[in-house]
Write a protein that holds these residues in place. Structure first.
Motif, PDB file in Angstrom:
ATOM      1  N   UNK A   1      46.354  28.484  48.017  1.00 39.11           N
ATOM      2  CA  UNK A   1      45.346  28.702  48.937  1.00 39.11           C
ATOM      3  C   UNK A   1      44.340  27.758  48.192  1.00 39.11           C
TER       4      UNK A   1
ATOM      5  N   UNK B   1      42.518  43.622  46.379  1.00 38.62           N
ATOM      6  CA  UNK B   1      42.881  42.724  47.366  1.00 38.62           C
ATOM      7  C   UNK B   1      44.487  42.265  47.202  1.00 38.62           C
ATOM      8  N   UNK B   2      45.084  42.353  46.042  1.00 35.47           N
ATOM      9  CA  UNK B   2      46.590  42.322  46.041  1.00 35.47           C
ATOM     10  C   UNK B   2      47.249  43.387  47.028  1.00 35.47           C
TER      11      UNK B   2
ATOM     12  N   UNK C   1      40.583  39.946  40.371  1.00 36.51           N
ATOM     13  CA  UNK C   1      41.262  41.363  40.880  1.00 36.51           C
ATOM     14  C   UNK C   1      40.468  42.019  41.700  1.00 36.51           C
TER      15      UNK C   1
ATOM     16  N   UNK D   1      50.459  32.696  45.369  1.00 36.34           N
ATOM     17  CA  UNK D   1      49.613  32.633  46.928  1.00 36.34           C
ATOM     18  C   UNK D   1      48.246  32.105  46.818  1.00 36.34           C
ATOM     19  N   UNK D   2      47.681  32.481  45.800  1.00 33.25           N
ATOM     20  CA  UNK D   2      46.161  32.356  45.375  1.00 33.25           C
ATOM     21  C   UNK D   2      46.014  30.840  44.976  1.00 33.25           C
TER      22      UNK D   2
ATOM     23  N   UNK E   1      46.305  50.948  29.725  1.00 30.42           N
ATOM     24  CA  UNK E   1      46.145  49.304  29.433  1.00 30.42           C
ATOM     25  C   UNK E   1      44.697  49.118  29.832  1.00 30.42           C
TER      26      UNK E   1
ATOM     27  N   UNK F   1      45.430  51.948  34.563  1.00 27.77           N
ATOM     28  CA  UNK F   1      46.698  51.478  34.806  1.00 27.77           C
ATOM     29  C   UNK F   1      47.505  51.553  33.550  1.00 27.77           C
TER      30      UNK F   1
ATOM     31  N   UNK G   1      46.934  42.293  50.466  1.00 31.58           N
ATOM     32  CA  UNK G   1      47.855  41.252  50.675  1.00 31.58           C
ATOM     33  C   UNK G   1      49.210  41.649  50.834  1.00 31.58           C
TER      34      UNK G   1
ATOM     35  N   UNK H   1      43.769  36.059  54.429  1.00 29.72           N
ATOM     36  CA  UNK H   1      44.571  35.072  53.973  1.00 29.72           C
ATOM     37  C   UNK H   1      44.870  35.615  52.522  1.00 29.72           C
ATOM     38  N   UNK H   2      44.136  36.212  51.689  1.00 28.27           N
ATOM     39  CA  UNK H   2      44.331  36.594  50.290  1.00 28.27           C
ATOM     40  C   UNK H   2      43.830  38.159  49.912  1.00 28.27           C
TER      41      UNK H   2
ATOM     42  N   UNK I   1      49.176  43.074  34.196  1.00 26.73           N
ATOM     43  CA  UNK I   1      48.420  44.146  34.757  1.00 26.73           C
ATOM     44  C   UNK I   1      47.608  43.943  35.913  1.00 26.73           C
ATOM     45  N   UNK I   2      47.031  42.803  35.696  1.00 27.99           N
ATOM     46  CA  UNK I   2      46.020  42.510  36.719  1.00 27.99           C
ATOM     47  C   UNK I   2      46.665  42.064  38.101  1.00 27.99           C
ATOM     48  N   UNK I   3      47.813  41.298  38.104  1.00 27.75           N
ATOM     49  CA  UNK I   3      48.215  40.735  39.358  1.00 27.75           C
ATOM     50  C   UNK I   3      49.511  40.227  39.128  1.00 27.75           C
ATOM     51  N   UNK I   4      50.364  40.360  40.358  1.00 25.76           N
ATOM     52  CA  UNK I   4      51.667  39.739  40.144  1.00 25.76           C
ATOM     53  C   UNK I   4      51.890  38.275  40.391  1.00 25.76           C
TER      54      UNK I   4
ATOM     55  N   UNK J   1      53.722  36.488  42.104  1.00 26.80           N
ATOM     56  CA  UNK J   1      53.674  36.159  43.341  1.00 26.80           C
ATOM     57  C   UNK J   1      52.217  36.135  43.976  1.00 26.80           C
ATOM     58  N   UNK J   2      51.266  36.985  43.651  1.00 22.56           N
ATOM     59  CA  UNK J   2      50.059  37.069  44.172  1.00 22.56           C
ATOM     60  C   UNK J   2      49.403  35.848  43.897  1.00 22.56           C
TER      61      UNK J   2
END
Lengths: 779, 337
Positions: B327, A767-768, B244, B323-324, A699, A691, A771, A646-647, B314-317, B319-320
């Motif tokens: 959920x 995880x991303x 993340x 979604x989280x 970063x 990154x 996903x 799911x994630x 930088x850690x996540x979009x 969009x993600x």
């Protein structure tokens, strides 16, 4: 002496340094700062690529406590490097990576130095940065080192002038073109990941003093005191006799301290203040970004095979993102070429491994030395092949496992010392329950999947790599071994202690190994790296024992009035083999024997041993042919992980490694190396990577944002050893320090790809990323 | 090492702490004007010190973050208390007067007994380490939120007040307090009109009313603690946190939700550069709990939409994160039902 009669080998006595290390009592380099030491602070570039417009040191130089302020202009001609001298100690004219040192101040105290460095006024004109090997290789890309042709270098390094290629290594074995043309099955894929850091517990530090006698003494957190001595001699133009390097125990190196890092600048600063030590120490952030890390990779691999899975040919392109300076990376890419196919029988190989300059923080040696990179690429490509053939990935590897009699990519024959890879694969399969099924959907919807990869590595060392050892005795009959090996956490000393104890047949409690290396006092040793310390220093130690035993027998034969060849040494005595009651304690002989009337004979027994790599040769520049690898350690490893579809969240549940190590000298140390390597590999594959922002600044240059695997997150570990003897190793042992990390990214990527239902081609596997990949795959 | 001349002060009461702060601030602005520099807020001025993790790490990294005087508040009794409301705070006046008291009732900060500030709740001092909040289970949702932050060793230092009023965007310890409609307590420098000899005013306020992306404390205001109505502390709760990578990492999203009389209240961290909540979002979640199937899903969607689109970084979009969040709301709805 037969293996099964070993008295001390295979035992796991507690590490001699355990109480001091766990009790916080051990003195590392930065715990030895003398009163009167001057402190240096650095200014680091905030740009990945820029022209330096001006560096104004006047306010800094006038600050309280400051003895001097410096910029690149103070050393206009100095260039430092390992295989190629391409790096100025402080940037001149241009900065080439985020974190490059631009200016330095030296002050009476750390606080004054840090306050003063903030007063340096540096201005830059930003230039477009090159953020990947392919960008650097694109036509028209800026040339980051226009002076590449004028750099001092060793002949084995082949830079391409007018480009960003610092080194190209070619492998051409057999007839790859023909093989690809006629192959029934061909697969191809591209695989990549960004650069990252070693993240050792101890940040780097160097304390240099230019004595009033004209000798330079450097105490440094280094894995390579003799290497530093040689490189300082070359870089600073001083003879080796005027340089001394002291190596206290190191808080983790992993290759990051195997070359030359803070020492040159510390020495140059010290030379401005004769008679005063100058300390140059990294903050954690500087240690991550300004000092070198590990390379990134862009690669493409093609495999040609028969329908039954037999590999016919491989075509491999490995582009190492080496960052702004060449450092060790030019040899890392070469080492990767040497081993490029992985531990498989591949009769036809075309490979090009390039070390490419970019505007990323630069890369040095890292555990695995290019083998993680090549392994990730080939193991992923093998998985594509397994997919294509509908074959179990472990079976594909078994089918093609390299065996004695096969040849490596450079055409070197795998001799009878070659390990048993199929046995290792079988052990890993058993640990993971491979045959029970590789993919399972759990009642709660999570997916469990297994992945397996194989690896091999020979030390990537100069053909003349050497080790020396001396053995001496104290009045109580105890023995002390001195080598040039550095303690970096791997506990090599406790392995050497058992080897000496075994050879002398002396209780290990009576054997001590000198824990610090000092180029003025220790026998020469190439470097503590490449998983060769136990092998080579072990061989040298055995030589030293043999020499000492001969001397003991010679002296003892006089008072015992017998031929030397009738004597045996063991249990702290020298005695007649056929009449053991008749003998002398070692303590009565080792420092000279004294007769009743006072006459003395002998003198201190000093055993001398040495070892140099046997039969190594350089590589042909066109085909790569040659024998650069000393001994090959092979193995297999695998993981089981559980994915929440799911994630994309997942956990590694089990991690198993089976390695053919020849002979296990000290089981708990050996296990520690393999478990540590697996843990480091999990971090590498799942999170440890830089990154970058759009200007290629880093970063996540701090441990708040650069995450490591933690206790509590780790899987259940399984370690198995296969013991096919290494004929020329000490008691049949071969190197094992690095290899456990090499196959982890491939194994994790295989398992994650199987769980997710999509082939993953990048690291880190977050995880991303899972996903997003799963969503793309859904129709 | 953080270079600079730092004065360390250890007061033993809220009054002493505020007085120390005021004195140090005056000294700093005097020195600044003597040097001809504008006395910018916080420029080498005093800072209240609890765990010190933010002060230390920010000062290390940035020369612009000046530290002149540190007023250590770990000795202030009200800042270390937990459980019952400290007697000294029982008479704390409403910040902003009767108006604010009225607002507090309206926003639902009232206790189950209907009286604003009634002492039947649980109090948590601002200098309490998150590790203590984690271990004590007076308000389980707060314990969960505390446990999610950093690692245990660091939580031995991280303070409730530092986390709530800090500069980082996460501030996860404030989420359960927002969901519960907590009251805050603090000490302010005395007014010019105050009785002679009194150095500070103790005040109380509605957290939700003062929190708009951040808790805007007044200069010199010493955060003392928070109280949460007993009913809220004992209500059914839901907590979801995603990162993340592994568990020890900053939050991509943190959701804290509580069952209330009217349905539910919740707050969301990590998705934006600040902790977020709104009455509209609470209403939508309450509707979701009262519904099922498609209707519940739609209501949960409205709850997420009420707070806006999550950020990309930088850690996540974004969009993600979205979604989280979806959920997490599903999970929360199940756990609260």
């Amino acid at each position: 002496m037969a293996m099964d009669q070993a008295r001390y080998l295979g035992g796991s006595p507690e590490r001699t340094d355990a109480p001091a290390k766990t009790g916080g009592a051990l003195r590392y380099t930065d715990d030895r700062v003398r009163p009167g030491t001057l402190h240096a602070a650095l200014l680091y570039s905030p740009y990945a690529h820029a022209r330096i417009a001006a560096v104004d040191l006047s306010r800094a130089a006038a600050a309280p406590g400051v003895r001097g302020a410096f910029s690149g202009a103070d050393w206009p001609d100095t260039l430092i490097g390992l295989y190629m001298g391409d790096k100025p100690p402080l940037a001149r004219a241009t900065v080439r990576y985020y974190g490059e040192p631009v200016a330095a101040v030296v002050a009476d105290s750390e606080a004054e130095a840090l306050a003063a460095i903030r007063l340096v006024e540096a201005s830059f004109e930003a230039l477009p940065p090159l953020g990947s090997p392919r960008e650097s290789l694109a036509p028209g890309a800026a040339v980051l080192h226009p002076e590449l042709g004028s750099y001092r270098r060793i002949p084995a390094i082949l830079p391409e002038l007018g480009t960003n290629v610092a080194n190209r290594t070619r492998i051409r074995k057999g007839e790859p073109e023909t093989a690809f043309a006629r192959a029934p099955v061909v697969v191809s894929g591209s695989f990549s990941f960004p650069p990252g850091d070693h993240a050792a517990m101890e940040p780097r530090v160097a304390i240099a003093e230019y004595g009033l006698d004209g000798r330079l003494t450097v105490t440094s957190s280094t894995q390579s005191p003799f290497g530093v001595r040689t490189l300082l001699a070359k870089g600073l133009g001083l003879p080796e006799r005027r340089i001394r390097v002291v190596a206290p125990p190191v808080g983790g190196g992993f290759g990051g301290k195997a070359g030359i890092q803070l020492e040159p600048l510390a020495c140059l600063l010290a030379m401005r203040f004769p008679g005063r030590p100058v300390r140059l120490a990294n903050t954690r952030e500087a240690d991550m970004v300004s000092s070198p890390g590990r390379p990134g990779l862009e690669s493409t691999v093609r495999i040609a095979a028969e329908r039954d899975g037999a590999i016919l040919a491989m075509d491999i392109e490995l582009l190492f993102d080496s960052g702004a300076y060449a450092d060790y990376a030019v040899n890392v890419s070469r080492a990767a070429a040497v081993a490029c196919t992985g531990p498989y029988r591949v009769p036809n190989v075309k490979a090009d491994a390039l070390c490419v300059y970019t505007n990323h923080p630069f890369a040095t040696a890292f555990r695995g030395f290019g083998h993680i990179e090549l392994s990730y690429a080939t193991e992923r490509a093998l998985d594509l092949l397994a997919d294509e053939l509908g074959m179990d990935p472990a079976a594909l590897r078994e089918r093609n496992a390299a065996r004695p009699g096969d040849t490596t990519p450079t055409g070197a024959l795998l001799d009878p010392n070659t390990g048993d890879l199929p046995a290792c694969i079988a052990l890993v399969k058993e640990r993971l329950g491979w045959d029970e099924g590789r993919r399972r959907v759990m009642p709660d919807g999570k997916v469990r999947a297994k992945g397996l990869a194989c690896f091999w590595k020979a030390p990537a060392i100069p053909t003349f790599t050497d080790a020396g050892a001396t053995l001496a005795f104290a009045e109580d009959g105890s023995a002390v071994l001195t080598t040039g090996v550095v303690e970096i956490g791997q506990g090599c000393f406790d392995g050497l202690r058992l080897i000496v104890a075994e050879a002398l047949r002396m209780d290990p409690a009576m054997v001590r190994v000198e824990p610090e290396a000092d180029t003025d006092r220790s026998p020469h040793d190439w470097t503590t790296a490449a998983s060769r310390s136990l092998f080579m220093a072990g061989r040298a130690a055995l030589g030293a024992v043999e020499d000492a035993v001969a001397q003991l027998k010679r002296v003892a034969s006089a008072p015992l009035r017998c031929p030397e060849e009738d004597l045996e040494v063991g249990d702290g005595r020298i005695y007649l083999r056929d009449d053991p009651a008749h003998g002398l304690p070692i303590s009565a002989v080792a420092l000279g024997y004294v007769y009743e009337n006072g006459n003395a004979i002998g003198g201190p027994v000093i055993g001398r041993g040495r070892y140099i790599a046997r039969g190594l040769s350089g590589m042909d520049p066109a085909s790569g042919e040659g024998r650069p690898g000393l001994e090959w350690t092979m193995g297999a490893e695998g993981v089981e992980l559980e994915l929440d579809p799911r994630d994309g969240g997942y956990r590694v549940l089990r991690s198993a490694c089976a390695m053919d190590v020849g002979k296990v000298i000290h089981p708990s140390l050996a296990r520690g190396q393999l478990v540590g390597a697996m843990a480091m590999g999990i971090g590498y594959a799942t999170r440890e990577a830089f990154s970058f922002d759009s200007r290629r600044g880093v970063q996540n240059a701090s441990l708040r944002d650069y995450k490591l695997l933690r206790y509590g997150e780790d899987p259940e570990y399984f370690v198995d050893f296969v013991q096919t003897p290494q004929g020329d190793g000490p008691y049949g042992a071969r190197g094992l320090g690095e290899q456990g990390i090499i196959g982890m990214p491939g194994a994790i990527a295989q398992a994650a790809s199987l769980a997710a239902g999509v082939q993953l081609c990048e690291l880190p596997i977050t995880p991303e990323y899972l996903w997003t990949s799963m969503r793309k795959e859904r129709p | 090492m953080i270079p600079g001349d730092i004065v360390y002060l250890k007061p033993e009461s809220a009054e002493e702490a505020v007085a120390a702060w005021t004195l140090a601030a005056e000294a700093a602005s005097g020195a600044a004007s003597a040097a001809g520099e504008p006395s910018a807020a916080g420029a080498a001025g005093p800072r209240y010190l609890a765990g010190g993790t933010e002060i230390l790490t920010t000062a290390r990294r940035s020369a612009a973050y000046a530290v002149g005087a540190l007023v250590d508040v770990k000795g202030v009794p009200e800042a270390r208390a937990s459980g019952g409301l400290p007697a000294s705070l029982a008479g704390a006046a409403w910040l902003g007067g009767a108006e604010a008291a009225g607002d507090a009732t309206a926003s639902g900060a009232a206790t189950a007994a209907g009286e604003p500030g009634a002492a039947d709740g649980f109090y948590f001092g601002a200098a309490l380490p998150l590790a203590e909040l984690e271990d004590g289970r007076l308000f389980p949702l707060l314990s969960d939120a505390a446990r999610g932050v950093a690692d245990r060793t660091t939580r031995n230092r991280l303070s409730l007040g530092g986390n709530v009023a800090g500069q980082l965007p996460y501030r996860e310890a404030v989420l359960p307090l927002l969901a519960a409609g907590a009251l805050g307590y603090s000490a302010l420098p005395a007014d010019a009109s105050a009785a002679a000899g009194s150095e500070a005013r103790l005040v109380r306020w509605d957290l939700r009313a003062r929190f708009d992306k951040r808790l805007a404390l007044l200069p010199g205001e010493l955060l003392l603690g928070f109280s949460v109505p007993k009913a809220a502390a004992e209500a059914r709760a839901a907590y979801v946190r995603r990162t993340r990578t592994g568990p020890i990492d900053y939050s991509l999203i943190t959701l804290c939700a509580l069952r209330t009389r009217g349905g539910a209240a919740w707050a969301l961290g990590g998705a934006f550069p600040y902790p977020a909540r709104s009455d509209e979002a609470d209403r939508a979640l309450s509707e979701a709990l009262a519904a099922s199937g498609e209707a519940r899903t739609r209501a949960l969607g409205r709850a997420a939409a009420a707070l806006g689109e999550p950020r990309s970084d930088p850690r996540a979009s974004g969009e993600y994160r979205a979604a989280l969040i979806a959920l997490a709301l599903e999970t929360a709805a199940e756990e609260l039902s």
